[in-house]
Design an enzyme around this catalytic site. Sequence first.
Site, PDB file in Angstrom:
ATOM      1  N   LYS A  80       0.842  -1.129   0.149  1.00 32.86           N
ATOM      2  CA  LYS A  80       0.002   0.103   0.003  1.00 32.86           C
ATOM      3  C   LYS A  80       0.793   1.207   0.080  1.00 32.86           C
ATOM      4  O   LYS A  80       1.553   1.460   0.884  1.00 32.86           O
ATOM      5  CB  LYS A  80      -0.733  -0.061   1.239  1.00 32.86           C
TER       6      LYS A  80
ATOM      7  N   CYS B 176      13.478  10.641   7.111  1.00 31.00           N
ATOM      8  CA  CYS B 176      13.561  10.018   8.735  1.00 31.00           C
ATOM      9  C   CYS B 176      14.903  10.131   9.054  1.00 31.00           C
ATOM     10  O   CYS B 176      15.143  10.311  10.376  1.00 31.00           O
ATOM     11  CB  CYS B 176      12.894   8.698   8.448  1.00 31.00           C
TER      12      CYS B 176
ATOM     13  N   GLU C 191       9.722  15.992  15.338  1.00 34.17           N
ATOM     14  CA  GLU C 191       9.996  15.715  13.777  1.00 34.17           C
ATOM     15  C   GLU C 191       9.281  16.823  13.104  1.00 34.17           C
ATOM     16  O   GLU C 191       8.056  16.666  13.124  1.00 34.17           O
ATOM     17  CB  GLU C 191       9.944  14.483  13.530  1.00 34.17           C
TER      18      GLU C 191
ATOM     19  N   GLU D 148       9.386   1.236  11.199  1.00 36.17           N
ATOM     20  CA  GLU D 148      10.271   2.216  10.605  1.00 36.17           C
ATOM     21  C   GLU D 148       9.745   3.511  10.954  1.00 36.17           C
ATOM     22  O   GLU D 148       8.928   3.944  10.032  1.00 36.17           O
ATOM     23  CB  GLU D 148      10.992   2.009   9.263  1.00 36.17           C
TER      24      GLU D 148
HETATM   25  P1  TAP Z   1       2.024   8.222   8.152  1.00 34.68           P
HETATM   26  O1  TAP Z   1       0.885   9.192   8.261  1.00 34.68           O
HETATM   27  O2  TAP Z   1       2.165   7.423   9.424  1.00 34.68           O
HETATM   28  O3  TAP Z   1       1.413   7.298   6.962  1.00 34.68           O
HETATM   29  C1  TAP Z   1       2.412   6.274   6.603  1.00 34.68           C
HETATM   30  C2  TAP Z   1       1.600   5.186   5.745  1.00 34.68           C
HETATM   31  O4  TAP Z   1       0.694   4.703   6.614  1.00 34.68           O
HETATM   32  C3  TAP Z   1       0.770   5.931   4.360  1.00 34.68           C
HETATM   33  O5  TAP Z   1       0.824   4.797   3.408  1.00 34.68           O
HETATM   34  C4  TAP Z   1      -0.675   6.104   5.320  1.00 34.68           C
HETATM   35  O6  TAP Z   1      -1.641   6.023   4.310  1.00 34.68           O
HETATM   36  C5  TAP Z   1      -0.561   4.870   6.109  1.00 34.68           C
HETATM   37  N1  TAP Z   1      -1.587   4.717   7.191  1.00 34.68           N
HETATM   38  C6  TAP Z   1      -2.031   5.885   7.748  1.00 34.68           C
HETATM   39  N2  TAP Z   1      -2.994   5.621   8.664  1.00 34.68           N
HETATM   40  C7  TAP Z   1      -3.102   4.177   8.908  1.00 34.68           C
HETATM   41  C8  TAP Z   1      -3.909   3.238   9.550  1.00 34.68           C
HETATM   42  N3  TAP Z   1      -4.679   3.743  10.509  1.00 34.68           N
HETATM   43  N4  TAP Z   1      -3.444   1.896   9.556  1.00 34.68           N
HETATM   44  C9  TAP Z   1      -2.515   1.546   8.369  1.00 34.68           C
HETATM   45  N5  TAP Z   1      -1.909   2.528   7.657  1.00 34.68           N
HETATM   46  C10 TAP Z   1      -2.176   3.892   7.786  1.00 34.68           C
HETATM   47  O7  TAP Z   1       3.216   8.846   7.744  1.00 34.68           O
HETATM   48  P2  TAP Z   1       3.658   9.926   6.539  1.00 34.68           P
HETATM   49  O8  TAP Z   1       3.036  11.363   7.025  1.00 34.68           O
HETATM   50  O9  TAP Z   1       3.310   9.313   5.325  1.00 34.68           O
HETATM   51  O10 TAP Z   1       5.146   9.798   6.685  1.00 34.68           O
HETATM   52  C11 TAP Z   1       5.942  10.727   7.065  1.00 34.68           C
HETATM   53  C12 TAP Z   1       6.542   9.870   8.584  1.00 34.68           C
HETATM   54  O11 TAP Z   1       7.039   8.698   8.200  1.00 34.68           O
HETATM   55  C13 TAP Z   1       7.587  10.776   9.356  1.00 34.68           C
HETATM   56  O12 TAP Z   1       7.417  10.464  10.556  1.00 34.68           O
HETATM   57  C14 TAP Z   1       8.786   9.933   9.117  1.00 34.68           C
HETATM   58  O13 TAP Z   1       9.906  10.070   9.990  1.00 34.68           O
HETATM   59  C15 TAP Z   1       8.518   8.496   8.923  1.00 34.68           C
HETATM   60  N6  TAP Z   1       9.411   7.829   7.983  1.00 34.68           N
HETATM   61  C16 TAP Z   1       9.953   6.813   8.408  1.00 34.68           C
HETATM   62  C17 TAP Z   1      11.071   6.044   7.740  1.00 34.68           C
HETATM   63  C18 TAP Z   1      12.081   5.094   8.444  1.00 34.68           C
HETATM   64  S1  TAP Z   1      12.770   4.168   7.368  1.00 34.68           S
HETATM   65  N7  TAP Z   1      12.147   5.172   9.786  1.00 34.68           N
HETATM   66  C19 TAP Z   1      11.324   6.368   6.463  1.00 34.68           C
HETATM   67  C20 TAP Z   1      10.402   7.447   5.831  1.00 34.68           C
HETATM   68  C21 TAP Z   1       9.476   8.004   6.634  1.00 34.68           C
HETATM   69  P3  TAP Z   1      -2.247   7.449   3.764  1.00 34.68           P
HETATM   70  O14 TAP Z   1      -1.288   8.525   3.873  1.00 34.68           O
HETATM   71  O15 TAP Z   1      -2.521   7.043   2.217  1.00 34.68           O
HETATM   72  O16 TAP Z   1      -3.458   7.338   4.383  1.00 34.68           O
END
Ligand code: TAP
Length: 455
Positions: A156, A265, A357, A231
Amino acid sequence: MSSSLFDVVNPSNESQISQVVRNTPEQTSRAIERSTSAFASWKLVPPSQRAALLRNFSETVRSHVKELADIEVANSGHTISNAIWEANNVADVLAYYSGSVERLGGREIPVAQGIDITFKEPIGPVGIIVPWNFPMPIASWGFGPALAAGCTVVLKPAEVTPLTAIRLGELALEAGIPEDVFQVVTGSGSDVGETMVLDRAIRKIVFTGSSAVGSRIQRLAADQIKRVTLELGGKSANIIFDDADLDKAAASAPSSVFDNAGQDCCARSRLLVQESIYDKFMERFEEAVKGVRVEDPSLETSQMGPLITASHRESVRSYVDESLVLFKGSAPEGPGFWYPPTVIGGIDPSHRLFREEIFGPVVTVTKFKDEQEAIALANDSDYGLSGSIWTSNLGRGLRVARGVQSGNLSVNSHSSVRYSTPFGGYKMSGLGRELGPDAPDSFCEVKNVFISTEI
Ligand code: TAP
């Protein structure tokens, strides 16, 4: 409920570039059923054949690197040079794990009265949930080792950045990966993502995203004793000691935090500078920040593109108290979700700019006196994902690296991710490790069989 379409927008110019299906929970469940059926045959594919299919998948991706990179530039605003690295990284990850298929075996353990053998068996269909900041590589860090272990995958992508995942799904089929072994299901986290977490047929969730969603997924998965790899976020330190090569440390510090517009991240978003060289370092750092080329990411010269959405830019902006800004780089005027590289100083470690963050091109600068204080400041965080240490004293570099509570540290470098080494976080930055030689093991059950020699 039938599915609808959602718009995909180019963050550099706010134009609509595509429309993609928003799958419902029911459609997601059907994809999981197909994944379960496909697992029954995929796990039995002979290792040499599975390895050949992964090699083929890698080569197919490699021959589409430019196309995938162009899609990512348009969908995510990544610079073209980064996007090319990202597409190549997918091909590298698949090639690396194609080599593990035929090495993934159990062992014979010496016991009395018989022979004891362990087998590694794939755990079943796996759900991979990916954020918007690095759609291609992060997906492949999950699906590469999972497919190698004999698991099927339901991927996804984030709703705002689905396009390269969709293309990778097509390339998998083109490469001969059997139908339904690798499926891409687009839609929202609450519908598609949560259905994957709650469905008992999915035996493991690999989640990359925010700590808040990661913690919810871990709680939901616990009811089924479902495995999770998480992650999550980061607030990494870049520590500059007085014996460092200041020119190199200052020249590289901007990319360590402003790369991908800070939506990384591993971003070194807390700069810690030894007070004895603070002025000298900051002079060079300011020049480097002002030289960052923030421009159309499709240009070869571009070093930083826009933020992902208007709402994310508002979130970044809401953190920045202009009275604390030491200096800024430049950014184009709209359209596009642009934000300039921004350097903040004079704050206490209790300030939210130091603790939370921001996930944008914002870095805080803090002075420290000695090694102990540097380690204490670096560890004064709920996160522990990455970090850099700049010093010409290798003993100090190693001492500080051992003292900082973080999963990935580099000395005189900002390198965080190599497909052949483990990657993951301490504390709120995550659970488990991806990449490296052991990743396929995390997609296997270990079965122990004892054969009596007494009859
Ligand atoms: P999230 O809002 O957590 O979303 C990540 C993924 O999870 C998206 O595909 C999102 O779908 C999905 N998601 C949201 N709510 C969910 C639920 N209740 N159940 C299952 N899946 C769900 O994060 P983001 O804003 O996209 O990314 C930013 C964050 O990712 C930052 O905190 C960053 O540090 C972290 N990050 C960490 C890493 C590593 S490797 N540690 C790498 C990259 C990013 P939709 O957005 O499509 O609704």
